[in-house]
Design an enzyme around this catalytic site. Structure first.
Site: not given
Ligand code: HEC
Ligand code: HEC
Length: 351
Positions: A153
């Site tokens: 990520e």
């Molecule tokens: C490269 C893409 C990417 C980036 C950059 C990213 N995310 Fe995500 N995010 C995802 C993915 C894919 C998931 C699901 C991962 C899992 O469930 O294992 C996720 C899950 C989440 C969730 C959980 C939502 C749920 O319903 O469970 C949150 C809140 C979130 N991200 C916030 C953030 C925040 C704050 C940042 C920056 C610090 C961030 N993400 C950066 C791809 C990204």
């Protein structure tokens, strides 16, 4: 009896709070919307109506420090949180044009790295009982550590991130105002981002309907909601998020993974956290607010459209098959869950 009274009191508070969210978040809504506010419904009538519903209106937004919200918003959009300054949280959770998701089957991280699961929306994530598909983060604060240091990520290390932010005089001042003297820490960063995320709540027409304004939904939307309840979707998609409050097996009534093939480690779901065999293929039931704006669907991003997602749910979770008419009505209901943020309807880019 005591318990029931407590429950009723809680619902009453929730109902009152939800009025506040709506008023608070849509100050500049057109006059015709204001007129449709359920002002004429008494609090007790609303409560009685809600006691019969498996779905609940959005609770009032928690009391948030506006300075932390604004600092968190800035951090959320800042690519300096990634190793090579190319990826921000918003790259995969675009709150302006993608309803808080990225529109991809699997996310694209740093240097084009392909993620392993579909990105859920960040809207209303503060209401989830746990974060991530497998629930491995208990809180939003804990969740932030994941993407920042995940090699697929943002691929960063906290000391580097803090050194970069520390060179930005505006950040130094903003952190001081919110967190007092002393250098920036990962805890401050995760706290500010989590506070910002808690502000991402999206009241919808469906909330107004639940609160007693029966004109807020069309007949077809109400019919779709009836089917959603009658067919048993609410056994898993329930509460304020229409999901987000339990783990459930994907493939309760038929072998989803066998039929799809090519089983991956991520498909093990909750098992990856607990190592308990009973948790294999279990996932957090996703909340369905704004779901029409966030295709593709499921942890594997395997359903391209809402039609496909609903037919998959019918077959694998309920052992049923729906007519096209039924699917169409359920979609109309689900679209009534599309909400507003900052007084504007959420959008999905049309590219
Ligand atoms: C490269 C893409 C990417 C980036 C950059 C990213 N995310 Fe995500 N995010 C995802 C993915 C894919 C998931 C699901 C991962 C899992 O469930 O294992 C996720 C899950 C989440 C969730 C959980 C939502 C749920 O319903 O469970 C949150 C809140 C979130 N991200 C916030 C953030 C925040 C704050 C940042 C920056 C610090 C961030 N993400 C950066 C791809 C990204
Ligand atoms: C037995 C529990 C259960 C039932 C019943 C159920 N669901 Fe689900 N639903 C889930 C789970 C678990 C997921 C996530 C599965 C995955 O990602 O692999 C899900 C995912 C979804 C998604 C995709 C959301 C997203 O953001 O990816 C939609 C849409 C959906 N369900 C709609 C429905 C509808 C409509 C019904 C009734 C016809 C229904 N569900 C019945 C448990 C259930």
């Amino acid at each position: 009896m005591k318990k029931q009274l407590f429950y009723a009191g809680w619902l009453l508070a929730l109902a009152a709070g939800s009025f506040c969210v709506w008023r608070f978040s849509a100050p500049s809504a057109p006059a015709q919307k204001q007129a449709a506010l359920p002002a004429a419904t008494s609090a007790s009538e609303t409560m009685v109506a809600l006691l019969n519903e498996p779905l609940l209106p959005l609770p009032a937004m928690p009391d948030l420090d506006p300075r932390k919200v604004s600092l968190g918003r800035r951090l959320f959009h800042d690519p300096r949180l990634s190793k090579n300054n190319t990826i921000s949280c918003a790259s995969c959770h675009n709150i302006q044009t993608m309803a808080g998701a990225d529109g991809r089957k699997l996310s694209l991280g740093i240097e084009g790295a392909l993620g392993k699961v579909n990105a859920p929306t960040v809207f209303n994530s503060g209401l989830n009982f746990k974060q991530f598909w497998d629930g491995r983060a208990a809180t939003l604060e804990e969740q932030v550590h994941g993407p920042v240091t995940n090699s697929l990520e943002m691929g960063a290390q906290w000391p580097d991130v803090i050194a970069k932010l520390g060179q930005d005089a505006d950040y130094v001042t903003e952190f001081k105002t919110s967190y007092g003297e002393g250098s920036i820490t990962p805890d401050m960063i995760t706290d500010a981002i989590a506070v910002f995320e808690r502000s991402l709540v999206t009241p919808s027409r469906f909330d107004r309907y639940l609160l007693g304004d029966k004109t807020a939904l069309t007949q077809r939307e109400q019919e779709g909601y009836r089917l959603f309840k009658e067919h048993g979707c609410v056994a898993c998609h329930q509460g304020v998020s229409i999901g987000g409050n339990m783990f459930q097996t994907m493939g309760k009534m038929a072998d989803y993974f066998g039929d799809r093939g090519n089983i991956t480690e991520s498909d093990m779901g909750r098992f990856n956290v607990t190592k308990d065999d009973r948790d294999k293929y279990k996932f957090k039931v996703p909340g369905l607010r704004n779901v029409a704006l966030t295709p593709p669907y499921f942890h594997d991003g395997n359903a391209a459209t809402l039609e496909e997602a609903i037919q998959t749910m019918a077959k694998y979770q309920l052992g049923a098959a729906f007519t096209d008419e039924e699917v169409g009505l359920i979609i109309e209901f689900l679209k009534s869950l599309n909400g507003e943020y900052d007084g504007k309807p959420l959008e999905k880019s049309s590219e």
